[in-house]
Design an enzyme around this catalytic site. Structure first.
Site, PDB file in Angstrom:
ATOM      1  N   ASP A   8      44.874  45.978  40.374  1.00 19.96           N
ATOM      2  CA  ASP A   8      44.756  46.546  39.027  1.00 19.96           C
ATOM      3  C   ASP A   8      43.468  47.378  38.950  1.00 19.96           C
ATOM      4  OD1 ASP A   8      42.659  44.778  38.549  1.00 19.96           O
ATOM      5  OD2 ASP A   8      43.683  43.650  36.966  1.00 19.96           O
ATOM      6  N   CYS A  65      43.073  41.645  41.955  1.00 18.51           N
ATOM      7  CA  CYS A  65      42.801  41.940  40.538  1.00 18.51           C
ATOM      8  C   CYS A  65      41.400  41.402  40.254  1.00 18.51           C
ATOM      9  CB  CYS A  65      43.886  41.372  39.616  1.00 18.51           C
ATOM     10  SG  CYS A  65      44.024  39.575  39.574  1.00 18.51           S
ATOM     11  N   THR A  67      40.353  38.428  39.247  1.00 17.26           N
ATOM     12  CA  THR A  67      40.171  37.094  39.824  1.00 17.26           C
ATOM     13  C   THR A  67      41.095  36.816  41.005  1.00 17.26           C
ATOM     14  OG1 THR A  67      41.850  36.253  38.320  1.00 17.26           O
ATOM     15  CG2 THR A  67      39.552  36.099  37.574  1.00 17.26           C
ATOM     16  N   HIS A  98      48.589  26.919  57.960  1.00 12.56           N
ATOM     17  CA  HIS A  98      49.389  25.800  57.445  1.00 12.56           C
ATOM     18  C   HIS A  98      50.468  26.234  56.451  1.00 12.56           C
ATOM     19  CE1 HIS A  98      46.441  22.251  58.440  1.00 12.56           C
ATOM     20  NE2 HIS A  98      46.781  22.963  59.491  1.00 12.56           N
ATOM     21  N   HIS A 133      54.137  21.795  59.633  1.00 15.71           N
ATOM     22  CA  HIS A 133      53.833  22.745  58.554  1.00 15.71           C
ATOM     23  C   HIS A 133      55.058  23.578  58.199  1.00 15.71           C
ATOM     24  CE1 HIS A 133      49.781  21.402  58.815  1.00 15.71           C
ATOM     25  NE2 HIS A 133      49.761  21.688  60.105  1.00 15.71           N
TER      26      HIS A 133
HETATM   27  C1  RB5 Z   1      41.878  42.292  33.825  1.00 13.67           C
HETATM   28  O1  RB5 Z   1      40.871  42.355  32.885  1.00 13.67           O
HETATM   29  C2  RB5 Z   1      41.953  40.876  34.394  1.00 13.67           C
HETATM   30  O2  RB5 Z   1      42.528  40.015  33.487  1.00 13.67           O
HETATM   31  C3  RB5 Z   1      42.737  40.887  35.685  1.00 13.67           C
HETATM   32  O3  RB5 Z   1      42.128  41.743  36.602  1.00 13.67           O
HETATM   33  C4  RB5 Z   1      42.878  39.555  36.398  1.00 13.67           C
HETATM   34  O4  RB5 Z   1      41.644  38.962  36.608  1.00 13.67           O
HETATM   35  C5  RB5 Z   1      43.879  38.637  35.846  1.00 13.67           C
HETATM   36  O5  RB5 Z   1      44.172  37.568  36.387  1.00 13.67           O
END
Ligand code: RB5
Length: 150
Positions: A8, A65, A67, A98, A133
């Site tokens: 993203d 993204c 996180t 695994h 596994h």
């Molecule tokens: C975008 O602001 C953020 O929510 C996205 O990049 C991600 O971290 C979502 O899981």
């Protein structure tokens, strides 16, 4: 290897570094976007890369993204996909050894470029161990099949 990558808006710079790293290692990279810094919806790109992996357009995928969470959650809804969010190389290695994960995900707001490269390297250069596994991965995929017919 042919590797699909998707992200993203939060991950444009990190994606560019990862693409360069992969190409330098001799891999072919297919970029499924986004390539815009405008705020966008990560499930769109998670699904694109997940379909490319499931349809064998690419050998495996990388998703980034903020996180790594949202984009991997979206990818894991696609049949045949096992996407793992990692933030250090040991887990990235085990995700292949695994769990035979076919997508590696991470967060551009969580890891720096060098740590991300170490994870990519560990994941790509580890073999699935199979044996017990394989049985456990089969059990995961059985859940998917049962849920699809529920
Ligand atoms: C975008 O602001 C953020 O929510 C996205 O990049 C991600 O971290 C979502 O899981």
């Amino acid at each position: 290897m042919k590797i699909g990558i998707g992200n993203d808006h939060s991950a444009l710079d990190l994606k560019a570094e990862i693409i360069e790293f992969l190409e330098h290692m001799g891999h072919q990279v297919i970029d499924y976007g986004t390539n815009s810094s405008e705020s966008c919806d990560y499930p769109i790109y998670g699904e694109k890369v997940a379909h490319a992996v499931a349809d064998k357009e690419v050998d495996c995928g990388i998703l980034i993204c903020g996180t790594g969470l949202g984009i991997s959650l979206a990818a894991n809804k696609v049949k045949g996909v096992r996407a793992a969010v990692c933030s250090e190389p040991f887990t990235a290695k085990m995700a292949k050894q695994h769990n035979n994960c076919n997508i590696l995900a991470f967060g551009a707001r969580v890891v720096g470029a060098e740590l991300a490269k170490m994870m990519v390297d560990a994941w790509l250069n580890t073999e699935f161990q199979g044996g017990r596994h394989q049985h456990r991965v089969n059990l995961i995929m059985d859940i998917e099949n049962r849920e699809n017919s529920r």
